[in-house]
Scaffold this motif. Structure first.
Motif, PDB file in Angstrom:
ATOM      1  N   ARG A   1       0.858  -1.187   0.000  1.00 33.11           N
ATOM      2  CA  ARG A   1       0.000   0.000   0.000  1.00 33.11           C
ATOM      3  C   ARG A   1       0.893   1.235   0.000  1.00 33.11           C
ATOM      4  N   ARG A   2       0.379   2.307  -0.617  1.00 36.56           N
ATOM      5  CA  ARG A   2       1.134   3.558  -0.663  1.00 36.56           C
ATOM      6  C   ARG A   2       0.716   4.454   0.494  1.00 36.56           C
ATOM      7  N   VAL A   3       1.741   5.026   1.116  1.00 34.99           N
ATOM      8  CA  VAL A   3       1.470   5.977   2.200  1.00 34.99           C
ATOM      9  C   VAL A   3       2.373   7.200   2.026  1.00 34.99           C
ATOM     10  N   LEU A   4       1.903   8.315   2.552  1.00 39.24           N
ATOM     11  CA  LEU A   4       2.749   9.501   2.651  1.00 39.24           C
ATOM     12  C   LEU A   4       3.482   9.387   3.980  1.00 39.24           C
ATOM     13  N   ALA A   5       4.806   9.427   3.930  1.00 36.06           N
ATOM     14  CA  ALA A   5       5.600   9.205   5.143  1.00 36.06           C
ATOM     15  C   ALA A   5       6.603  10.331   5.337  1.00 36.06           C
ATOM     16  N   ARG A   6       7.092  10.409   6.569  1.00 40.86           N
ATOM     17  CA  ARG A   6       8.094  11.412   6.923  1.00 40.86           C
ATOM     18  C   ARG A   6       9.251  10.690   7.599  1.00 40.86           C
ATOM     19  N   TRP A   7      10.487  11.088   7.246  1.00 35.37           N
ATOM     20  CA  TRP A   7      11.672  10.481   7.834  1.00 35.37           C
ATOM     21  C   TRP A   7      12.805  11.500   7.847  1.00 35.37           C
ATOM     22  N   GLN A   8      13.866  11.139   8.502  1.00 31.90           N
ATOM     23  CA  GLN A   8      15.026  12.025   8.619  1.00 31.90           C
ATOM     24  C   GLN A   8      16.178  11.446   7.809  1.00 31.90           C
ATOM     25  N   ASP A   9      16.831  12.285   6.965  1.00 32.60           N
ATOM     26  CA  ASP A   9      17.953  11.798   6.170  1.00 32.60           C
ATOM     27  C   ASP A   9      19.220  11.784   7.020  1.00 32.60           C
ATOM     28  N   PRO A  10      20.316  11.193   6.508  1.00 31.56           N
ATOM     29  CA  PRO A  10      21.555  11.114   7.305  1.00 31.56           C
ATOM     30  C   PRO A  10      22.089  12.470   7.758  1.00 31.56           C
TER      31      PRO A  10
END
Length: 200
Positions: free
Chosen positions: A94-103
């Motif tokens: 399933r597709r979701v809009l996600a948030r994460w932190q890059d290196p």
């Protein structure tokens, strides 16, 4: 039957022609080449593939990072065409809009494909590259080994197939030449058939 025909080509026989002996030698050469050339080509190809894949494994493990992403919301509809999104159309994704932190510590947001449904606020593991872009899981040693073995076996089989194809081509040409020789012999015999001075 083939073994009998093969042995017949070696024995002295008034019907045996030079092309019969040549065909037998071609068969022997083909077997020797398959036994020697096939494994050699497979070994060289496997070794080259192993080096290339080990380099790929090192680079991917060095430049791909496992981060924790947070689901913002589920997304319905088609893929936007990126490589990673293309898995979203497959069953179980399933597709979701996600948030994460890059290196580098910057917060990124984007569409990602997840295997199990994720509710808003739920966290899940995500692989990213050095720039924080979503990427696939890095190749591991076991996968590299499988690819190496498959490359070696495939190239060995291809080399044996080429040898067999060449053998069949030579045998086909010999059969054509032998047939032409028989035709000429029958034509000569037809001219003298029934003549008193021909010894028939």
């Amino acid at each position: 039957m083939r073994a009998t025909a093969f042995v017949w080509r070696w024995r002295r026989n008034p019907l045996r022609r030079r092309s019969d002996v040549l065909q037998a030698w071609v068969g022997v050469a083909a077997v020797v080449l398959m036994l020697v050339l096939g494994p050699a080509v497979g070994w060289v190809t496997g070794s080259l593939a192993h080096e290339a894949l080990r380099k790929t494994v090192r680079e991917q493990q060095l430049h791909r990072h496992l981060v924790s992403a947070t689901t913002v919301r589920s997304v319905s509809g088609g893929s936007d065409g990126t490589d990673h999104e293309s898995t979203a159309g497959r069953e179980g994704y399933r597709r979701v809009l996600a948030r994460w932190q890059d290196p580098a510590g910057r917060v990124r947001t984007g569409l990602v494909a997840v295997r199990q449904p994720a509710r808003p606020g739920e966290r899940f593991p995500l692989w990213t590259d050095d720039r924080g872009q979503v990427t696939g899981r890095p190749m591991d040693d076991a996968t590299a080994t499988v690819h190496t073995v498959l490359a070696g076996l495939g190239s060995a089989a291809a080399a044996a197939g080429l040898v067999e194809g060449a053998r069949r081509l030579v045998v086909w040409r010999l059969a054509q030449r032998r047939s032409a020789q028989w035709d000429r012999a029958w034509e000569r015999a037809a001219h003298t058939w029934g003549r008193a001075d021909a010894g028939s």
